[in-house]
Scaffold this motif. Structure first.
Motif, mmCIF file in Angstrom:
data_model
loop_
_atom_site.group_PDB
_atom_site.id
_atom_site.type_symbol
_atom_site.label_atom_id
_atom_site.label_comp_id
_atom_site.label_asym_id
_atom_site.label_seq_id
_atom_site.Cartn_x
_atom_site.Cartn_y
_atom_site.Cartn_z
ATOM 1 N N PRO A 122 -11.025 -65.325 -9.243
ATOM 2 C CA PRO A 122 -10.166 -64.150 -9.475
ATOM 3 C C PRO A 122 -9.102 -64.369 -10.541
ATOM 4 O O PRO A 122 -8.607 -63.398 -11.121
ATOM 5 C CB PRO A 122 -9.543 -63.911 -8.091
ATOM 6 C CG PRO A 122 -10.585 -64.396 -7.136
ATOM 7 C CD PRO A 122 -11.153 -65.622 -7.800
ATOM 8 N N LEU A 177 -16.489 -60.187 -8.664
ATOM 9 C CA LEU A 177 -15.308 -60.150 -7.802
ATOM 10 C C LEU A 177 -15.698 -59.787 -6.375
ATOM 11 O O LEU A 177 -15.174 -60.357 -5.403
ATOM 12 C CB LEU A 177 -14.277 -59.156 -8.335
ATOM 13 C CG LEU A 177 -13.411 -59.627 -9.494
ATOM 14 C CD1 LEU A 177 -12.438 -58.536 -9.903
ATOM 15 C CD2 LEU A 177 -12.645 -60.900 -9.136
ATOM 16 N N VAL A 187 -8.921 -61.533 -3.415
ATOM 17 C CA VAL A 187 -8.973 -60.599 -4.542
ATOM 18 C C VAL A 187 -8.223 -59.316 -4.223
ATOM 19 O O VAL A 187 -8.579 -58.238 -4.684
ATOM 20 C CB VAL A 187 -10.436 -60.292 -4.937
ATOM 21 C CG1 VAL A 187 -11.094 -61.514 -5.535
ATOM 22 C CG2 VAL A 187 -11.230 -59.794 -3.734
#
Length: 245
Positions: A122, A177, A187
């Motif tokens: 991230p 992600l 995240v």
């Protein structure tokens, strides 16, 4: 003893710890490697200069000769992750078997970085870039240059190459992600909660309850391949449209 053999003065020892040998001299690479290892094992939230110094057997102040602070350290971790792609033998730095093969190799290379370091990945999305208009996850001018050069050499116009860059990076970032969030990465809004032991909360949603096994199945690898194929088909159309103008 020659000066080169003297342990770096940065390695100011934490009280009571055994002094490191000259082969363990503190340098920027060791600091960044230790930070990445910490993030991989414990996540980003617990990383601090004090804890990192303790891991390396030095006072936190010793780290500041190599990184100006935590922000620069995180940027260096991103640089390290992106640099690892240059050593990936599956990635080609120019199209060898056409532009689709070139992009497939690059996409899988980025995914390998994400899956090898899911808790650190991230940072690739959140850290400042070399230029404010660069889009993650190709977080370096070098890789963006490789990308654009590869496509223009394969007949993409400038406009088509930019459109491909936007589509490619959006696809990769969104998919990866989500994938690393399933592997414990923090995240933010994409955090995935642990599933409940039962499905009582699904009362009133019969279709969701019935299809729950399929909905909760981990199909990340298959979905990655399918989405990548769809993206490449789309870019074929983009390339053709710009060539016909």
């Amino acid at each position: 003893m020659a000066d080169d053999d003297v342990v770096d003065a940065d390695a100011a020892l934490v009280a009571g710890q055994k002094p490191p040998s000259h082969t363990e001299r503190l340098n920027r690479e060791r600091v960044v490697d230790a930070a990445l290892t910490h993030i991989d094992e414990q996540g980003l939230a617990g990383l601090s200069m004090r804890r990192l110094g303790s891991t390396l057997g030095v006072e936190a102040m010793a780290l500041y000769r190599h990184v100006a602070g935590k922000e620069e350290l995180l940027d260096a971790v991103v640089e390290h992750l992106m640099a690892s792609m240059w050593r990936d033998e599956e990635i080609t730095q120019e199209p060898v078997h056409g532009w689709q093969d070139f992009l497939q190799r690059l996409a899988h290379g980025v995914r390998r970085v994400a899956l090898a370091h899911p808790k650190a990945f991230p940072l690739v999305a959140s850290r400042p870039t070399e230029a404010p208009w660069l889009r993650p996850p190709l977080r370096s001018l070098d890789w963006v240059e490789v990308f654009l050069r590869g496509l223009t050499e394969e007949g993409f116009t400038d406009e088509a190459a930019v459109a491909a860059y936007r589509a490619f990076t959006s696809f990769l970032l969104g998919h990866l992600l989500l994938e690393v969030s399933l592997r414990g990465a923090d995240v933010g809004p994409l955090d995935v909660l642990e599933p409940a032991d039962d499905d009582a909360s699904l009362d009133g949603f019969p279709l969701v309850r019935r299809l729950r096994p399929g909905l909760s199945e981990d199909r990340a690898s298959v979905e990655f391949e399918e989405s990548l194929e769809s993206l490449l088909d789309r870019l074929t159309l983009v390339r053709t449209e710009h060539l016909e103008r």
